[in-house]
Design a protein around this motif. Structure first.
Motif, PDB file in Angstrom:
ATOM      1  N   GLY A  49     -16.252 -27.783  70.443  1.00  0.00           N
ATOM      2  CA  GLY A  49     -15.302 -28.704  69.819  1.00  0.00           C
ATOM      3  C   GLY A  49     -15.511 -28.801  68.320  1.00  0.00           C
ATOM      4  O   GLY A  49     -14.553 -28.782  67.541  1.00  0.00           O
ATOM      5  N   ILE A  50     -16.760 -28.873  67.901  1.00  0.00           N
ATOM      6  CA  ILE A  50     -17.061 -28.923  66.463  1.00  0.00           C
ATOM      7  C   ILE A  50     -16.621 -27.643  65.780  1.00  0.00           C
ATOM      8  O   ILE A  50     -16.024 -27.674  64.696  1.00  0.00           O
ATOM      9  CB  ILE A  50     -18.561 -29.192  66.245  1.00  0.00           C
ATOM     10  N   ALA A  51     -16.891 -26.504  66.411  1.00  0.00           N
ATOM     11  CA  ALA A  51     -16.489 -25.220  65.837  1.00  0.00           C
ATOM     12  C   ALA A  51     -14.971 -25.156  65.690  1.00  0.00           C
ATOM     13  O   ALA A  51     -14.454 -24.654  64.676  1.00  0.00           O
ATOM     14  CB  ALA A  51     -16.994 -24.072  66.705  1.00  0.00           C
ATOM     15  N   LEU A  52     -14.247 -25.655  66.672  1.00  0.00           N
ATOM     16  CA  LEU A  52     -12.792 -25.653  66.601  1.00  0.00           C
ATOM     17  C   LEU A  52     -12.295 -26.538  65.462  1.00  0.00           C
ATOM     18  O   LEU A  52     -11.396 -26.143  64.703  1.00  0.00           O
ATOM     19  CB  LEU A  52     -12.192 -26.123  67.929  1.00  0.00           C
ATOM     20  N   VAL A  53     -12.872 -27.709  65.304  1.00  0.00           N
ATOM     21  CA  VAL A  53     -12.477 -28.620  64.225  1.00  0.00           C
ATOM     22  C   VAL A  53     -12.740 -27.972  62.863  1.00  0.00           C
ATOM     23  O   VAL A  53     -11.896 -28.024  61.965  1.00  0.00           O
ATOM     24  CB  VAL A  53     -13.214 -29.977  64.350  1.00  0.00           C
ATOM     25  N   VAL A  54     -13.893 -27.336  62.718  1.00  0.00           N
ATOM     26  CA  VAL A  54     -14.221 -26.668  61.449  1.00  0.00           C
ATOM     27  C   VAL A  54     -13.238 -25.528  61.193  1.00  0.00           C
ATOM     28  O   VAL A  54     -12.735 -25.375  60.065  1.00  0.00           O
ATOM     29  CB  VAL A  54     -15.683 -26.155  61.459  1.00  0.00           C
ATOM     30  N   PHE A  55     -12.932 -24.749  62.200  1.00  0.00           N
ATOM     31  CA  PHE A  55     -11.986 -23.645  62.048  1.00  0.00           C
ATOM     32  C   PHE A  55     -10.611 -24.150  61.612  1.00  0.00           C
ATOM     33  O   PHE A  55     -10.001 -23.607  60.687  1.00  0.00           O
ATOM     34  CB  PHE A  55     -11.867 -22.865  63.363  1.00  0.00           C
ATOM     35  N   VAL A  56     -10.142 -25.200  62.261  1.00  0.00           N
ATOM     36  CA  VAL A  56      -8.827 -25.751  61.908  1.00  0.00           C
ATOM     37  C   VAL A  56      -8.853 -26.290  60.475  1.00  0.00           C
ATOM     38  O   VAL A  56      -7.911 -26.062  59.699  1.00  0.00           O
ATOM     39  CB  VAL A  56      -8.400 -26.845  62.917  1.00  0.00           C
ATOM     40  N   ALA A  57      -9.911 -26.987  60.112  1.00  0.00           N
ATOM     41  CA  ALA A  57     -10.012 -27.539  58.757  1.00  0.00           C
ATOM     42  C   ALA A  57     -10.007 -26.427  57.710  1.00  0.00           C
ATOM     43  O   ALA A  57      -9.309 -26.524  56.693  1.00  0.00           O
ATOM     44  CB  ALA A  57     -11.271 -28.381  58.623  1.00  0.00           C
ATOM     45  N   VAL A  58     -10.754 -25.369  57.941  1.00  0.00           N
ATOM     46  CA  VAL A  58     -10.795 -24.243  56.994  1.00  0.00           C
ATOM     47  C   VAL A  58      -9.427 -23.584  56.905  1.00  0.00           C
ATOM     48  O   VAL A  58      -8.958 -23.249  55.807  1.00  0.00           O
ATOM     49  CB  VAL A  58     -11.882 -23.226  57.405  1.00  0.00           C
ATOM     50  N   THR A  59      -8.763 -23.417  58.025  1.00  0.00           N
ATOM     51  CA  THR A  59      -7.438 -22.798  58.035  1.00  0.00           C
ATOM     52  C   THR A  59      -6.436 -23.651  57.253  1.00  0.00           C
ATOM     53  O   THR A  59      -5.652 -23.121  56.451  1.00  0.00           O
ATOM     54  CB  THR A  59      -6.942 -22.606  59.485  1.00  0.00           C
ATOM     55  N   VAL A  60      -6.460 -24.952  57.444  1.00  0.00           N
ATOM     56  CA  VAL A  60      -5.542 -25.844  56.732  1.00  0.00           C
ATOM     57  C   VAL A  60      -5.813 -25.801  55.235  1.00  0.00           C
ATOM     58  O   VAL A  60      -4.874 -25.703  54.422  1.00  0.00           O
ATOM     59  CB  VAL A  60      -5.664 -27.292  57.284  1.00  0.00           C
ATOM     60  N   VAL A  61      -7.073 -25.854  54.855  1.00  0.00           N
ATOM     61  CA  VAL A  61      -7.414 -25.814  53.414  1.00  0.00           C
ATOM     62  C   VAL A  61      -6.977 -24.494  52.802  1.00  0.00           C
ATOM     63  O   VAL A  61      -6.399 -24.478  51.717  1.00  0.00           O
ATOM     64  CB  VAL A  61      -8.938 -26.036  53.226  1.00  0.00           C
ATOM     65  N   ARG A  62      -7.174 -23.403  53.470  1.00  0.00           N
ATOM     66  CA  ARG A  62      -6.766 -22.085  52.936  1.00  0.00           C
ATOM     67  C   ARG A  62      -5.252 -21.998  52.779  1.00  0.00           C
ATOM     68  O   ARG A  62      -4.754 -21.456  51.811  1.00  0.00           O
ATOM     69  CB  ARG A  62      -7.259 -20.962  53.838  1.00  0.00           C
ATOM     70  N   ARG A  63      -4.523 -22.522  53.741  1.00  0.00           N
ATOM     71  CA  ARG A  63      -3.058 -22.441  53.666  1.00  0.00           C
ATOM     72  C   ARG A  63      -2.514 -23.339  52.547  1.00  0.00           C
ATOM     73  O   ARG A  63      -1.523 -23.007  51.909  1.00  0.00           O
ATOM     74  CB  ARG A  63      -2.422 -22.838  54.999  1.00  0.00           C
ATOM     75  N   ARG A  64      -3.139 -24.461  52.309  1.00  0.00           N
ATOM     76  CA  ARG A  64      -2.685 -25.358  51.241  1.00  0.00           C
ATOM     77  C   ARG A  64      -2.962 -24.767  49.850  1.00  0.00           C
ATOM     78  O   ARG A  64      -2.252 -25.036  48.919  1.00  0.00           O
ATOM     79  CB  ARG A  64      -3.345 -26.724  51.350  1.00  0.00           C
ATOM     80  N   ARG A  65      -4.019 -23.981  49.754  1.00  0.00           N
ATOM     81  CA  ARG A  65      -4.367 -23.376  48.468  1.00  0.00           C
ATOM     82  C   ARG A  65      -3.471 -22.193  48.125  1.00  0.00           C
ATOM     83  O   ARG A  65      -3.337 -21.848  46.962  1.00  0.00           O
ATOM     84  CB  ARG A  65      -5.827 -22.900  48.485  1.00  0.00           C
TER      85      ARG A  65
END
Length: 66
Positions: A49-65
């Motif tokens: 679950g933690i790995a999934l949350v980190v993956f989603v957070a990184v993906t969102v940050v990359r797409r916003r940049r």
């Protein structure tokens, strides 16, 4: 020095007592293993679950940049 020779009934009673003790020990060990397995499974689920949350957070940050 007197040596007591056990009767067949005494031997059978001793065997029955030892079987009960062994069964109790096996049951206790089985419970310990099951508790550890459940704990390990919970830890694995939490880590996933933690790995999934980190993956989603990184993906969102990359797409916003971009």
């Amino acid at each position: 020095m007197t040596s007591h020779k056990a009767t067949p009934a005494e031997i059978e009673a001793d065997i029955a007592r030892q079987r009960e003790e062994l069964a109790t020990t096996v049951n206790e060990l089985t419970e310990q293993v099951q508790v550890r397995a459940r704990t390990t499974a919970k830890q694995a689920a939490i880590a996933a679950g933690i790995a999934l949350v980190v993956f989603v957070a990184v993906t969102v940050v990359r797409r916003r940049r971009s």
